[in-house]
Scaffold this motif. Sequence first.
Motif, mmCIF file in Angstrom:
data_model
loop_
_atom_site.group_PDB
_atom_site.id
_atom_site.type_symbol
_atom_site.label_atom_id
_atom_site.label_comp_id
_atom_site.label_asym_id
_atom_site.label_seq_id
_atom_site.Cartn_x
_atom_site.Cartn_y
_atom_site.Cartn_z
ATOM 1 N N ASP A 160 -31.700 -25.575 66.915
ATOM 2 C CA ASP A 160 -31.454 -24.747 65.724
ATOM 3 C C ASP A 160 -31.124 -23.307 66.122
ATOM 4 O OD1 ASP A 160 -31.834 -26.844 64.016
ATOM 5 O OD2 ASP A 160 -33.885 -26.311 63.456
ATOM 6 N N ASP A 185 -20.211 -17.811 53.247
ATOM 7 C CA ASP A 185 -20.426 -19.251 53.432
ATOM 8 C C ASP A 185 -21.248 -19.514 54.694
ATOM 9 O OD1 ASP A 185 -18.917 -19.666 51.170
ATOM 10 O OD2 ASP A 185 -17.066 -20.130 52.262
ATOM 11 N N SER A 187 -23.186 -17.349 56.155
ATOM 12 C CA SER A 187 -24.509 -16.763 55.914
ATOM 13 C C SER A 187 -25.409 -17.740 55.173
ATOM 14 C CB SER A 187 -24.370 -15.464 55.123
ATOM 15 O OG SER A 187 -25.641 -14.940 54.798
ATOM 16 N N GLU A 188 -24.849 -18.486 54.232
ATOM 17 C CA GLU A 188 -25.649 -19.461 53.483
ATOM 18 C C GLU A 188 -26.138 -20.571 54.409
ATOM 19 O OE1 GLU A 188 -27.643 -21.616 50.642
ATOM 20 O OE2 GLU A 188 -27.011 -19.523 50.679
ATOM 21 N N GLU A 189 -25.269 -21.013 55.331
ATOM 22 C CA GLU A 189 -25.700 -22.030 56.297
ATOM 23 C C GLU A 189 -26.810 -21.480 57.190
ATOM 24 O OE1 GLU A 189 -23.724 -25.118 59.581
ATOM 25 O OE2 GLU A 189 -22.439 -23.833 58.342
ATOM 26 N N ARG A 191 -28.898 -19.138 56.313
ATOM 27 C CA ARG A 191 -30.095 -18.984 55.478
ATOM 28 C C ARG A 191 -30.877 -20.281 55.392
ATOM 29 N NH1 ARG A 191 -32.089 -19.999 50.852
ATOM 30 N NH2 ARG A 191 -30.265 -21.229 50.240
ATOM 31 N N GLN A 192 -30.176 -21.411 55.369
ATOM 32 C CA GLN A 192 -30.860 -22.699 55.309
ATOM 33 C C GLN A 192 -31.592 -22.998 56.613
ATOM 34 O OE1 GLN A 192 -27.948 -25.602 54.122
ATOM 35 N NE2 GLN A 192 -27.559 -24.617 52.152
ATOM 36 N N LEU A 193 -31.044 -22.481 57.735
ATOM 37 C CA LEU A 193 -31.709 -22.669 59.024
ATOM 38 C C LEU A 193 -32.858 -21.687 59.208
ATOM 39 C CD1 LEU A 193 -28.558 -23.182 61.291
ATOM 40 C CD2 LEU A 193 -30.274 -24.915 60.739
ATOM 41 N N ASP A 194 -32.596 -20.419 58.878
ATOM 42 C CA ASP A 194 -33.616 -19.369 59.047
ATOM 43 C C ASP A 194 -33.212 -18.157 58.202
ATOM 44 O OD1 ASP A 194 -35.521 -17.560 59.812
ATOM 45 O OD2 ASP A 194 -34.717 -17.231 61.820
ATOM 46 N N PRO A 195 -33.873 -17.945 57.072
ATOM 47 C CA PRO A 195 -33.509 -16.823 56.193
ATOM 48 C C PRO A 195 -33.467 -15.487 56.921
ATOM 49 C CG PRO A 195 -35.048 -18.283 55.077
ATOM 50 C CD PRO A 195 -34.962 -18.759 56.493
ATOM 51 N N ALA A 198 -30.009 -14.672 58.542
ATOM 52 C CA ALA A 198 -28.810 -14.854 57.719
ATOM 53 C C ALA A 198 -27.994 -13.585 57.539
ATOM 54 C CB ALA A 198 -29.205 -15.411 56.349
#
Length: 555
Positions: A160, A185, A187-189, A191-195, A198
């Motif tokens: 990750d 876009d 950044s959203e990916e 954020r899902q891994l680690d806010p 992001a």
Amino acid sequence: MEHAQHTARLENLYAHARAAEQSEGWSTAVDCYEQVMRVDPDYRDTVFRRDFCRDRQRIMDLQEVLRYHASDGRWQTVLDVSEELRQLDPAAADPDGLSTRAHQEVEHAQHTARLENLYAHARAAEQSEGWSTAVDCYEQVMQVDPDYRDTVFRRDFCRDRQRIMDLQEVLRYHASDGRWQTVLDVSEELRQLDPASADPDGLSTRAHREMEQEQTEQLETLYTHARAAELSEDWTAAIAYYGPLTDEGKEYKDSKQRRSLCLEHQEIIQSMSSGYDSSNPAKTLEIAAHCGALAWESTSLAVDIWDEPRIRIYDMLGVERLTIKTGKRWGPYVVAFSPDGNRLVSKGRKGAIIWDANTGEKLLHVPVGIEVAAAAFSPDGTCLATGSDTCTYIWDIDTVEKIFWSEQRLVKAVAFSPDGSRLVVADSGGLKVWQPNTALRIFEDHRRFLNAVAYSSDGKRVAAGGDDKKVHLWGSGQARELPHDAPVSTVAFSPNGALLATGSYDHTVRIWDATNADMICNIPHDEMVLSVAFSPYGTRLATGTPHAVTVWTFQ
């Protein structure tokens, strides 16, 4: 006899050696065989048997050593001893299965050491953020032992982190090229891994700002097109432009209200195919506002309050949407919108004040140095004309520099021509028309004590009202006089220049044909009329008295 004794002795020693060998008394057997050899080195198979017993004794000793080391868990030494035993006698190399166990223990230890080494390398790579190397090491550990410690968790964590690092580089790349939607876009990916990862270098935050700015610019472009269509009375185009600005409950500025008004005007125009009747205006709205002066800009009516230091701005339903505290109570009364409708000018202490017409924020103080009695924006919105008891000025709004001035007494009203090339001034001495860029006075009329002045939209006519109870109308080389029964306080041309509205202390508003000076209608009021203003489309007229603002619609 001696030979027989010698033979008997050898036989006896050999027999003892064999007996000891049979009982596995290897050391005794070796001693006996060596005694035989001292007497007769070639006696029978003594040498072979001595060597055999010596080997068996060595094997027995080594097996004891092997067992000793096995008991202390020294498995590598066990294997070393076992190897020596194997060379002596392969069948004796694994006493009690200890050599087999030693092989297993050593293999296990090597296996464990290899895993520990790989795990340590992985952890070291992880600590130095070498995520790819860490993932490789953890996967090697898993190939040997899938359940080793927390390898699966750490491998996934490092994978990750590697993905995060790769995505952050992708994000930076797109940010460097200004592809802000792609940045969001990615950044959203992230954020899902680690806010927490992001928004590298604040680029996601910037992307949000840039996208908001881009969206605002797009909305502003639409709004500008809509306003342009609206001002040119292309209602269909204006309605189409305002549509996206009011979609999904998101209203940009006053788009919803403007669209509704455009729809209303479209209906009015469609129902007035033969033109409207200005001779019979209908009262459609009354606002309980103490009016000293008023100005109309599209969907807003601004009222300089008669007895308060305030300007109140109302929508077309008569609802107050903004109050501006001017700090100056009582007359003279001054209020005017800029051409784009975004600014408003009022009187202030020793000067004029320009306000944000949408928020009420004070934008600029124009330092006239004395109380102003009149103010008007130039058609392009870059200049402001002010009039006072002693002087008329034109100011550059950006630099607040005087670009024109003229000494005049008791100025009551100022107005720019539609092209901005001329300025008309009404004062106690009459009416003067100036060409500001040359400072030339190009027209003068000495009808004294004028209170109000206006230019027609085509620039061909000027109207002024005065204390002589008359409206003076200049145009086409003629000067006409239109009567009232008391001093005239206010004049205004309709946007198309066809009509002239005048208000007086005689409690009336009169509508005149601006071409032939015929009176079209007389609108009675309960008290003196201080201000009149046409709507931007000319279909309505606002009139102001000390206790009310009334909107009239032409049928």
